[in-house]
Design an enzyme around this catalytic site. Sequence first.
Site, PDB file in Angstrom:
ATOM      1  N   ASP A 192      86.908 -19.671  11.764  1.00 17.45           N
ATOM      2  CA  ASP A 192      86.798 -20.171  13.141  1.00 17.45           C
ATOM      3  C   ASP A 192      85.368 -20.005  13.637  1.00 17.45           C
ATOM      4  O   ASP A 192      84.400 -19.963  12.866  1.00 17.45           O
ATOM      5  CB  ASP A 192      87.852 -19.467  14.018  1.00 17.45           C
ATOM      6  CG  ASP A 192      88.330 -20.330  15.178  1.00 17.45           C
ATOM      7  OD1 ASP A 192      87.615 -20.397  16.189  1.00 17.45           O
ATOM      8  OD2 ASP A 192      89.406 -20.947  15.062  1.00 17.45           O
ATOM      9  N   ASP A 193      85.203 -19.904  14.939  1.00 21.97           N
ATOM     10  CA  ASP A 193      83.920 -19.860  15.636  1.00 21.97           C
ATOM     11  C   ASP A 193      83.027 -18.725  15.112  1.00 21.97           C
ATOM     12  O   ASP A 193      83.523 -17.726  14.596  1.00 21.97           O
ATOM     13  CB  ASP A 193      84.242 -19.625  17.123  1.00 21.97           C
ATOM     14  CG  ASP A 193      83.154 -20.101  18.045  1.00 21.97           C
ATOM     15  OD1 ASP A 193      82.055 -20.393  17.575  1.00 21.97           O
ATOM     16  OD2 ASP A 193      83.428 -20.168  19.256  1.00 21.97           O
ATOM     17  N   ASP A 248      96.591 -21.468  22.722  1.00 27.89           N
ATOM     18  CA  ASP A 248      95.954 -20.196  22.366  1.00 27.89           C
ATOM     19  C   ASP A 248      96.899 -19.027  22.607  1.00 27.89           C
ATOM     20  O   ASP A 248      96.587 -17.901  22.229  1.00 27.89           O
ATOM     21  CB  ASP A 248      94.677 -19.999  23.191  1.00 27.89           C
ATOM     22  CG  ASP A 248      93.490 -20.741  22.593  1.00 27.89           C
ATOM     23  OD1 ASP A 248      93.540 -21.088  21.394  1.00 27.89           O
ATOM     24  OD2 ASP A 248      92.519 -20.990  23.322  1.00 27.89           O
ATOM     25  N   ARG A 291      82.706 -21.740  30.436  1.00 29.22           N
ATOM     26  CA  ARG A 291      82.531 -21.004  29.179  1.00 29.22           C
ATOM     27  C   ARG A 291      81.079 -21.116  28.709  1.00 29.22           C
ATOM     28  O   ARG A 291      80.810 -21.291  27.523  1.00 29.22           O
ATOM     29  CB  ARG A 291      83.487 -21.510  28.102  1.00 29.22           C
ATOM     30  CG  ARG A 291      83.859 -20.425  27.100  1.00 29.22           C
ATOM     31  CD  ARG A 291      84.575 -20.992  25.882  1.00 29.22           C
ATOM     32  NE  ARG A 291      85.152 -19.911  25.072  1.00 29.22           N
ATOM     33  CZ  ARG A 291      85.355 -20.003  23.767  1.00 29.22           C
ATOM     34  NH1 ARG A 291      85.057 -21.093  23.113  1.00 29.22           N
ATOM     35  NH2 ARG A 291      85.877 -18.993  23.103  1.00 29.22           N
ATOM     36  N   TRP A 294      88.812 -29.188  15.133  1.00 31.32           N
ATOM     37  CA  TRP A 294      87.915 -29.879  16.074  1.00 31.32           C
ATOM     38  C   TRP A 294      88.295 -29.442  17.483  1.00 31.32           C
ATOM     39  O   TRP A 294      89.305 -29.876  18.023  1.00 31.32           O
ATOM     40  CB  TRP A 294      88.080 -31.386  15.898  1.00 31.32           C
ATOM     41  CG  TRP A 294      87.171 -32.234  16.731  1.00 31.32           C
ATOM     42  CD1 TRP A 294      87.032 -32.208  18.091  1.00 31.32           C
ATOM     43  CD2 TRP A 294      86.290 -33.255  16.265  1.00 31.32           C
ATOM     44  NE1 TRP A 294      86.120 -33.140  18.498  1.00 31.32           N
ATOM     45  CE2 TRP A 294      85.646 -33.811  17.399  1.00 31.32           C
ATOM     46  CE3 TRP A 294      85.987 -33.769  14.996  1.00 31.32           C
ATOM     47  CZ2 TRP A 294      84.717 -34.846  17.297  1.00 31.32           C
ATOM     48  CZ3 TRP A 294      85.072 -34.799  14.911  1.00 31.32           C
ATOM     49  CH2 TRP A 294      84.441 -35.331  16.038  1.00 31.32           C
ATOM     50  N   ASP A 295      87.435 -28.610  18.056  1.00 29.40           N
ATOM     51  CA  ASP A 295      87.751 -28.002  19.351  1.00 29.40           C
ATOM     52  C   ASP A 295      87.016 -28.736  20.476  1.00 29.40           C
ATOM     53  O   ASP A 295      86.077 -29.509  20.236  1.00 29.40           O
ATOM     54  CB  ASP A 295      87.344 -26.523  19.315  1.00 29.40           C
ATOM     55  CG  ASP A 295      88.221 -25.644  20.187  1.00 29.40           C
ATOM     56  OD1 ASP A 295      88.833 -26.165  21.137  1.00 29.40           O
ATOM     57  OD2 ASP A 295      88.271 -24.425  19.917  1.00 29.40           O
ATOM     58  N   MET A 296      87.387 -28.468  21.722  1.00 29.95           N
ATOM     59  CA  MET A 296      86.783 -29.105  22.902  1.00 29.95           C
ATOM     60  C   MET A 296      87.117 -28.184  24.071  1.00 29.95           C
ATOM     61  O   MET A 296      88.189 -28.285  24.648  1.00 29.95           O
ATOM     62  CB  MET A 296      87.439 -30.477  23.065  1.00 29.95           C
ATOM     63  CG  MET A 296      86.740 -31.546  23.851  1.00 29.95           C
ATOM     64  SD  MET A 296      86.146 -31.137  25.462  1.00 29.95           S
ATOM     65  CE  MET A 296      85.598 -32.726  26.014  1.00 29.95           C
ATOM     66  N   ASN A 297      86.191 -27.277  24.359  1.00 28.96           N
ATOM     67  CA  ASN A 297      86.574 -26.132  25.177  1.00 28.96           C
ATOM     68  C   ASN A 297      86.231 -26.185  26.662  1.00 28.96           C
ATOM     69  O   ASN A 297      86.150 -25.141  27.302  1.00 28.96           O
ATOM     70  CB  ASN A 297      85.992 -24.853  24.571  1.00 28.96           C
ATOM     71  CG  ASN A 297      86.941 -24.275  23.533  1.00 28.96           C
ATOM     72  OD1 ASN A 297      88.148 -24.247  23.749  1.00 28.96           O
ATOM     73  ND2 ASN A 297      86.409 -23.834  22.409  1.00 28.96           N
ATOM     74  N   TRP A 336      95.986 -23.327  30.678  1.00 29.19           N
ATOM     75  CA  TRP A 336      95.541 -22.728  29.430  1.00 29.19           C
ATOM     76  C   TRP A 336      96.494 -21.586  29.054  1.00 29.19           C
ATOM     77  O   TRP A 336      96.889 -20.789  29.906  1.00 29.19           O
ATOM     78  CB  TRP A 336      94.102 -22.213  29.557  1.00 29.19           C
ATOM     79  CG  TRP A 336      93.669 -21.486  28.323  1.00 29.19           C
ATOM     80  CD1 TRP A 336      93.247 -22.047  27.153  1.00 29.19           C
ATOM     81  CD2 TRP A 336      93.659 -20.071  28.122  1.00 29.19           C
ATOM     82  NE1 TRP A 336      92.984 -21.065  26.225  1.00 29.19           N
ATOM     83  CE2 TRP A 336      93.227 -19.833  26.791  1.00 29.19           C
ATOM     84  CE3 TRP A 336      94.002 -18.969  28.915  1.00 29.19           C
ATOM     85  CZ2 TRP A 336      93.107 -18.557  26.252  1.00 29.19           C
ATOM     86  CZ3 TRP A 336      93.883 -17.691  28.379  1.00 29.19           C
ATOM     87  CH2 TRP A 336      93.430 -17.501  27.059  1.00 29.19           C
TER      88      TRP A 336
HETATM   89  C1  GLA Z   1      89.231 -22.128  21.577  1.00 23.97           C
HETATM   90  C2  GLA Z   1      90.351 -22.304  20.577  1.00 23.97           C
HETATM   91  C3  GLA Z   1      90.562 -21.015  19.823  1.00 23.97           C
HETATM   92  C4  GLA Z   1      89.261 -20.611  19.133  1.00 23.97           C
HETATM   93  C5  GLA Z   1      88.144 -20.505  20.154  1.00 23.97           C
HETATM   94  C6  GLA Z   1      86.817 -20.272  19.473  1.00 23.97           C
HETATM   95  O1  GLA Z   1      89.602 -21.258  22.590  1.00 23.97           O
HETATM   96  O2  GLA Z   1      91.523 -22.733  21.193  1.00 23.97           O
HETATM   97  O3  GLA Z   1      91.595 -21.137  18.883  1.00 23.97           O
HETATM   98  O4  GLA Z   1      88.940 -21.562  18.162  1.00 23.97           O
HETATM   99  O5  GLA Z   1      88.050 -21.682  20.938  1.00 23.97           O
HETATM  100  O6  GLA Z   1      85.779 -20.139  20.366  1.00 23.97           O
END
Ligand code: GLA
Length: 696
Positions: free
Chosen positions: A336-337, A516, A413, A447-450, A171
């Site tokens: 964003d979030d 990121d 997370r 579209w995220d996937m954390n 990461w």
């Molecule tokens: C991930 C994405 C970030 C941001 C955060 C939001 O880490 O890579 O760019 O969108 O989620 O929680």
Amino acid sequence: MAGIRYLADHRTWVLTGESSTYALRLDEDDVPAHVFWGPKLPPEDVAELSGKALPWWDGFNDPNEGLDELAADGGTKYWTPALQLRFADGTRALEWRYATHEIDRDHLTIHFTDRHYPLRVSLHYRWKSGVLERWTELSADTDVEVVRADSASWVLPVLDDYRLSHVTGRWAAETQLHRTPAAHGETTFASRRGITGHHANPWVMVDDGTATERHGEVYGVALAWSGSWRLTATRSSTGRLTVSGGFGQEGVAHRVGPGKPLTTPVIAGLYTEGGFGAASRAWHAYVREHVLPHPQELRPVLYNSWEATGFDVSEEQQRILAERAAALGVELFVMDDGWFGARTGDHAGLGDWHVNRHRFPDGLEPLVDAVHGLGMKFGIWVEPEMVNPDSDLYRAHPDWVLHHPHRRRSELRNQLVLNFARTDVAEWAHGWLDRLVGDHGVDFLKWDMNRPFSEAGWPGDADPDRLWVEHTRAVYALMDRLRADHPGLRLEACSGGGGRIDLGVLARADQVWTSDNTDALDRLRIQHGYGQLYPAGAMSAWVTDNPNFVTGRSVPLRFRFHVAMAGVLGVGGNIVGWPEDDLALARELIALAKDIRPVVQHGALYRLRPPVDDGVTALQYVHEDRAVVFAYRQAAHFNAPERPMRLEGLDPAERYLDLDAGTTHSGAVLLARGLALGLPTGDFASKVVRLERVPR
Ligand code: GLA
């Protein structure tokens, strides 16, 4: 001319691409055996290569080892298995029997059956310009367990030596390029995380150890898949190297049977001459012409609120950011979030995809309207595959997540993974995403996937391991369906930065969030590794604040812009706090980025000097009559005089105007001697040179 010919006398297929030839044959036992991959050959001459298999040297050594087109295990095959089956009676392995083949212009399909069991295997080969796409299909009339089904095995020619180029990372440190001699034995690159992953990326390039940026033969293989995957390079005592790859991971099996065929993802192979530079340019051309959904478009300059506002978003604050962004020349504003449910931090709310009315009292409309009113598109962050245990969704559907009974549910997370292989979950996600996009006029989804998978069970399902494949397929299907129903919608794929970058997602995402880590210096290296295979026109890159959010480093604004505009430029800083000088510079540099973006996003990339030390790094894009050179000096030492930078990809017979300096230069001189960059003195110096071909 590309084409496919069958030499019936030799039971050999010759596949001729734009600049390479690929050939395979059936051996005496009907096993599909490799014949040739490399420079272009006259098809009829390939006949002399497709002789019989050599006899075993002795009871232990097989000179034909590893020459299979899809190395099925069993019998006396001891190679890295690409196809492993277990039939209902416990019998392992496949015995190939050729059935028939079809040639549909650039697409060859060869059909096989097992010699005893009602199982069918089809091998596909399809040219897409210079790239050969391969995949495998399995179907059966009774249940068969598929322990491993690679898309294909690629047999490299006999070379003096073998070297592997690939990327690794983590990461905030994705796509770090390595070139290492291929070890004797097996070298595996993989993800067992259910996502493409930050730790490796599903491609590998092979050369004989002598290729440079500009010279040499390079073979490349890349898998179009966004779930777990494996690529194994096997180097044997026979002097051959094979790269076999596909989806899945050891220990995870699926079943084929009546009504349950299995089609692997595409694995693409490319042979090029002209070094790693030419290899990358050919991959970029393939992605632009055959993978990306809207390759003809130019990606807009975006603003993203994440680093500026974190989870702490509100209508008023986002509107102010949007006004600032529009004044800078931004074309797409992405919130964003933090806009939904109880999502005031990463501990709660994921899964509750309704707008937070404390933060947006009148819903999203006022913000969306304001953004549209400012002449920008509106984008929004989503993470559809995830749920926080502290959410109404999880309280209502604790069984929707990947889990095993009697096992803990590991949170990363503070979140768990929804099982998208379940049709009820996938339908739920489609429902709210469709409404979000349709009701609010959303133009763009990030579209995220954390987090990766864990405890990937599906209690109650008869074949739970299929979720490893079907989760990814369901994500693809959902993206495809949203795109089809909302033709204006554009997507950015993200997984904690660059955890979901691959040819599979690029077929439905217009761009990817590269990392990121937005530190400009680190980005030079991340972008260098990314660009080995993937094109700049899909590489999202933001300018953020000093000191950097991830690394704490401060870098001049101009340098940050110059690094980001070598991809798809975005701004991700807290622009409300930027001083007027910075805003003025940002306006100027955004205008510059728009001017050069056809060259950057649609052009050919030449890596003039890689970011390997703290000296000058330079790259160049060439498109039609224009060229753009980016030069960066991280640190100046000993007052060293500047060296001319030799350019590439220009016409030696033409002259080029430096649009900013007003000087003209001979193409031949720029190629042979180089361009005087005129970088400012000192550390963190950077420059963009715009050249245009002019009449002599
Ligand atoms: C991930 C994405 C970030 C941001 C955060 C939001 O880490 O890579 O760019 O969108 O989620 O929680």
